[in-house]
Design a protein around this motif. Structure first.
Motif, PDB file in Angstrom:
ATOM      1  N   HIS A 173       0.796  -1.348   0.134  1.00 45.74           N
ATOM      2  CA  HIS A 173      -0.127   0.074   0.234  1.00 45.74           C
ATOM      3  C   HIS A 173       0.987   1.208  -0.156  1.00 45.74           C
ATOM      4  O   HIS A 173       0.614   2.170  -0.702  1.00 45.74           O
ATOM      5  CB  HIS A 173      -0.974  -0.072   1.201  1.00 45.74           C
ATOM      6  CG  HIS A 173      -1.838   1.142   1.375  1.00 45.74           C
ATOM      7  ND1 HIS A 173      -2.613   1.525   0.456  1.00 45.74           N
ATOM      8  CD2 HIS A 173      -1.784   2.193   2.413  1.00 45.74           C
ATOM      9  CE1 HIS A 173      -3.308   2.521   0.938  1.00 45.74           C
ATOM     10  NE2 HIS A 173      -2.866   3.133   1.936  1.00 45.74           N
ATOM     11  N   ARG A 174       1.950   1.195   0.726  1.00 46.44           N
ATOM     12  CA  ARG A 174       2.956   2.523   0.655  1.00 46.44           C
ATOM     13  C   ARG A 174       3.459   2.706  -0.582  1.00 46.44           C
ATOM     14  O   ARG A 174       3.676   3.659  -1.151  1.00 46.44           O
ATOM     15  CB  ARG A 174       3.859   2.167   1.939  1.00 46.44           C
ATOM     16  CG  ARG A 174       4.724   3.376   2.248  1.00 46.44           C
ATOM     17  CD  ARG A 174       5.650   3.004   3.326  1.00 46.44           C
ATOM     18  NE  ARG A 174       5.143   2.715   4.683  1.00 46.44           N
ATOM     19  CZ  ARG A 174       5.356   1.644   5.172  1.00 46.44           C
ATOM     20  NH1 ARG A 174       5.999   0.564   4.468  1.00 46.44           N
ATOM     21  NH2 ARG A 174       4.644   1.410   6.221  1.00 46.44           N
ATOM     22  N   HIS A 175       3.846   1.428  -1.246  1.00 41.90           N
ATOM     23  CA  HIS A 175       4.570   1.736  -2.626  1.00 41.90           C
ATOM     24  C   HIS A 175       3.512   2.113  -3.618  1.00 41.90           C
ATOM     25  O   HIS A 175       4.035   2.913  -4.500  1.00 41.90           O
ATOM     26  CB  HIS A 175       5.188   0.404  -3.063  1.00 41.90           C
ATOM     27  CG  HIS A 175       6.375  -0.052  -2.234  1.00 41.90           C
ATOM     28  ND1 HIS A 175       7.504   0.851  -2.224  1.00 41.90           N
ATOM     29  CD2 HIS A 175       6.582  -1.090  -1.501  1.00 41.90           C
ATOM     30  CE1 HIS A 175       8.636   0.236  -1.349  1.00 41.90           C
ATOM     31  NE2 HIS A 175       7.968  -0.966  -1.204  1.00 41.90           N
ATOM     32  N   CYS A 176       2.285   1.591  -3.548  1.00 41.95           N
ATOM     33  CA  CYS A 176       1.292   2.122  -4.416  1.00 41.95           C
ATOM     34  C   CYS A 176       1.132   3.530  -4.361  1.00 41.95           C
ATOM     35  O   CYS A 176       0.674   4.314  -5.203  1.00 41.95           O
ATOM     36  CB  CYS A 176       0.080   1.350  -4.323  1.00 41.95           C
ATOM     37  SG  CYS A 176       0.316  -0.294  -4.762  1.00 41.95           S
ATOM     38  N   SER A 177       1.026   3.789  -3.088  1.00 34.55           N
ATOM     39  CA  SER A 177       0.591   5.225  -2.623  1.00 34.55           C
ATOM     40  C   SER A 177       1.752   6.320  -3.076  1.00 34.55           C
ATOM     41  O   SER A 177       1.639   7.395  -3.725  1.00 34.55           O
ATOM     42  CB  SER A 177       0.269   5.521  -1.031  1.00 34.55           C
ATOM     43  OG  SER A 177      -0.810   4.714  -0.788  1.00 34.55           O
ATOM     44  N   SER A 178       2.871   5.715  -3.313  1.00 37.01           N
ATOM     45  CA  SER A 178       4.167   6.589  -3.512  1.00 37.01           C
ATOM     46  C   SER A 178       4.095   6.723  -5.002  1.00 37.01           C
ATOM     47  O   SER A 178       4.630   7.641  -5.551  1.00 37.01           O
ATOM     48  CB  SER A 178       5.226   6.128  -2.999  1.00 37.01           C
ATOM     49  OG  SER A 178       5.671   4.728  -3.431  1.00 37.01           O
ATOM     50  N   LEU A 179       3.860   5.737  -5.864  1.00 39.95           N
ATOM     51  CA  LEU A 179       3.627   5.652  -7.174  1.00 39.95           C
ATOM     52  C   LEU A 179       2.664   6.611  -7.695  1.00 39.95           C
ATOM     53  O   LEU A 179       2.774   7.081  -8.783  1.00 39.95           O
ATOM     54  CB  LEU A 179       3.444   4.153  -7.679  1.00 39.95           C
ATOM     55  CG  LEU A 179       4.762   3.309  -7.595  1.00 39.95           C
ATOM     56  CD1 LEU A 179       4.396   2.123  -8.094  1.00 39.95           C
ATOM     57  CD2 LEU A 179       5.990   3.842  -8.722  1.00 39.95           C
ATOM     58  N   ILE A 180       1.288   6.423  -6.808  1.00 41.32           N
ATOM     59  CA  ILE A 180       0.389   7.378  -7.454  1.00 41.32           C
ATOM     60  C   ILE A 180       0.305   8.855  -7.061  1.00 41.32           C
ATOM     61  O   ILE A 180       0.329   9.815  -7.876  1.00 41.32           O
ATOM     62  CB  ILE A 180      -1.043   6.829  -6.956  1.00 41.32           C
ATOM     63  CG1 ILE A 180      -1.331   5.365  -7.484  1.00 41.32           C
ATOM     64  CG2 ILE A 180      -2.225   7.647  -7.254  1.00 41.32           C
ATOM     65  CD1 ILE A 180      -2.334   4.650  -7.044  1.00 41.32           C
ATOM     66  N   PHE A 181       0.703   9.113  -5.967  1.00 46.33           N
ATOM     67  CA  PHE A 181       0.606  10.428  -5.159  1.00 46.33           C
ATOM     68  C   PHE A 181       2.067  11.181  -5.180  1.00 46.33           C
ATOM     69  O   PHE A 181       2.284  12.139  -4.639  1.00 46.33           O
ATOM     70  CB  PHE A 181      -0.037  10.500  -3.739  1.00 46.33           C
ATOM     71  CG  PHE A 181      -1.639  10.011  -4.056  1.00 46.33           C
ATOM     72  CD1 PHE A 181      -2.475  10.668  -4.614  1.00 46.33           C
ATOM     73  CD2 PHE A 181      -1.815   8.763  -3.326  1.00 46.33           C
ATOM     74  CE1 PHE A 181      -3.707  10.215  -4.715  1.00 46.33           C
ATOM     75  CE2 PHE A 181      -3.282   8.337  -3.426  1.00 46.33           C
ATOM     76  CZ  PHE A 181      -3.887   8.849  -4.033  1.00 46.33           C
ATOM     77  N   GLY A 182       3.132  10.307  -5.519  1.00 46.23           N
ATOM     78  CA  GLY A 182       4.471  10.808  -5.165  1.00 46.23           C
ATOM     79  C   GLY A 182       4.805  10.414  -3.959  1.00 46.23           C
ATOM     80  O   GLY A 182       4.291  10.139  -2.940  1.00 46.23           O
ATOM     81  N   PRO A 183       6.340  10.440  -3.737  1.00 42.31           N
ATOM     82  CA  PRO A 183       6.754  10.182  -2.546  1.00 42.31           C
ATOM     83  C   PRO A 183       6.647  10.950  -1.473  1.00 42.31           C
ATOM     84  O   PRO A 183       6.475  12.339  -1.879  1.00 42.31           O
ATOM     85  CB  PRO A 183       8.592  10.113  -2.904  1.00 42.31           C
ATOM     86  CG  PRO A 183       8.690  10.841  -4.268  1.00 42.31           C
ATOM     87  CD  PRO A 183       7.300  10.835  -4.946  1.00 42.31           C
ATOM     88  N   LEU A 184       6.573  10.893  -0.259  1.00 39.63           N
ATOM     89  CA  LEU A 184       6.581  11.824   0.937  1.00 39.63           C
ATOM     90  C   LEU A 184       7.754  12.691   1.264  1.00 39.63           C
ATOM     91  O   LEU A 184       8.815  12.185   0.803  1.00 39.63           O
ATOM     92  CB  LEU A 184       6.054  10.940   2.010  1.00 39.63           C
ATOM     93  CG  LEU A 184       4.760  10.295   2.454  1.00 39.63           C
ATOM     94  CD1 LEU A 184       4.615   9.440   3.414  1.00 39.63           C
ATOM     95  CD2 LEU A 184       3.800  11.034   1.908  1.00 39.63           C
TER      96      LEU A 184
END
Length: 203
Positions: A173-184
């Motif tokens: 979920h963290r990797h998918c979120s970073s791919l979609i919304f960009g890295p934190l």
């Protein structure tokens, strides 16, 4: 913890391909026990082996600094392959010894008890063989299932698998979120489930 790769290779060699003295010993006349109990007992041994650390996974920090200049990448790869093969051999040996020396004794005791009861009943030969086979299958299967349940309870393997699946789900979920919304951005805290539920309740 024993490496999962080494343990998988040991199970493949020992239980699937039958590279074992126990399975060769079973072909001798007089051993009429089914394989169900042996498979359950092998699962017990595998569950114990996954909880045992045969070789340390990593050296301490001081040892890393001490041996950093003496070990290259080739030496590390060779030592990892040697450790993998050695762990596979140790797992196969443990499986073979426990099945031959321990489980075979349990099967022999169960078979002696069942044969003694059936001989006292004085049944026909075909009925005798059928009752011996199914009684031995039921007895050894029940013993193997009880041992497997106790081993899983002692090693807490289902809980470890559940926690591992949760960790994989969070990392995915963290990797998918970073791919979609960009890295934190650095220093941005990752909201937990409790914080998210509190924010949604406040809104």
């Amino acid at each position: 913890m024993a490496r999962l790769t080494a343990l998988s290779m040991a199970v493949l060699l020992h239980s699937v391909l039958g590279v074992s003295y126990y399975y060769y010993f079973r072909e001798s006349p007089g051993s009429a026990a089914p394989l169900l109990g042996a498979w359950l007992f092998s699962a017990c041994v595998v569950a114990l082996l996954q909880a045992i650390r045969i070789f340390p996974s990593a050296l301490p920090a001081a040892d890393h600094g001490r041996f950093r200049h003496y070990r290259g990448n080739n030496n590390q790869a060779a030592s990892s392959w040697a450790a993998l093969l050695l762990e596979t051999g140790i797992c196969c040996l443990v499986l073979d010894v426990t099945l031959t020396k321990l489980w075979h004794r349990i099967e022999s005791l169960c078979q002696c008890a069942i044969v003694g009861v059936l001989q006292a009943l004085a049944v026909e030969e075909q009925t005798f063989l059928a009752c011996e086979y199914w009684s031995l299958a039921l007895t050894t299967g029940l013993i193997g299932a009880c041992l497997l349940w106790l081993t899983l309870w002692a090693t807490a393997l289902p809980r470890k698998l559940h926690c591992g699946l949760l960790d994989c789900r969070r990392s995915l979920h963290r990797h998918c979120s970073s791919l979609i919304f960009g890295p934190l951005e650095p220093g941005t805290p990752i909201p937990t489930q409790v914080q998210e539920s509190a924010q949604s309740f406040a809104n």
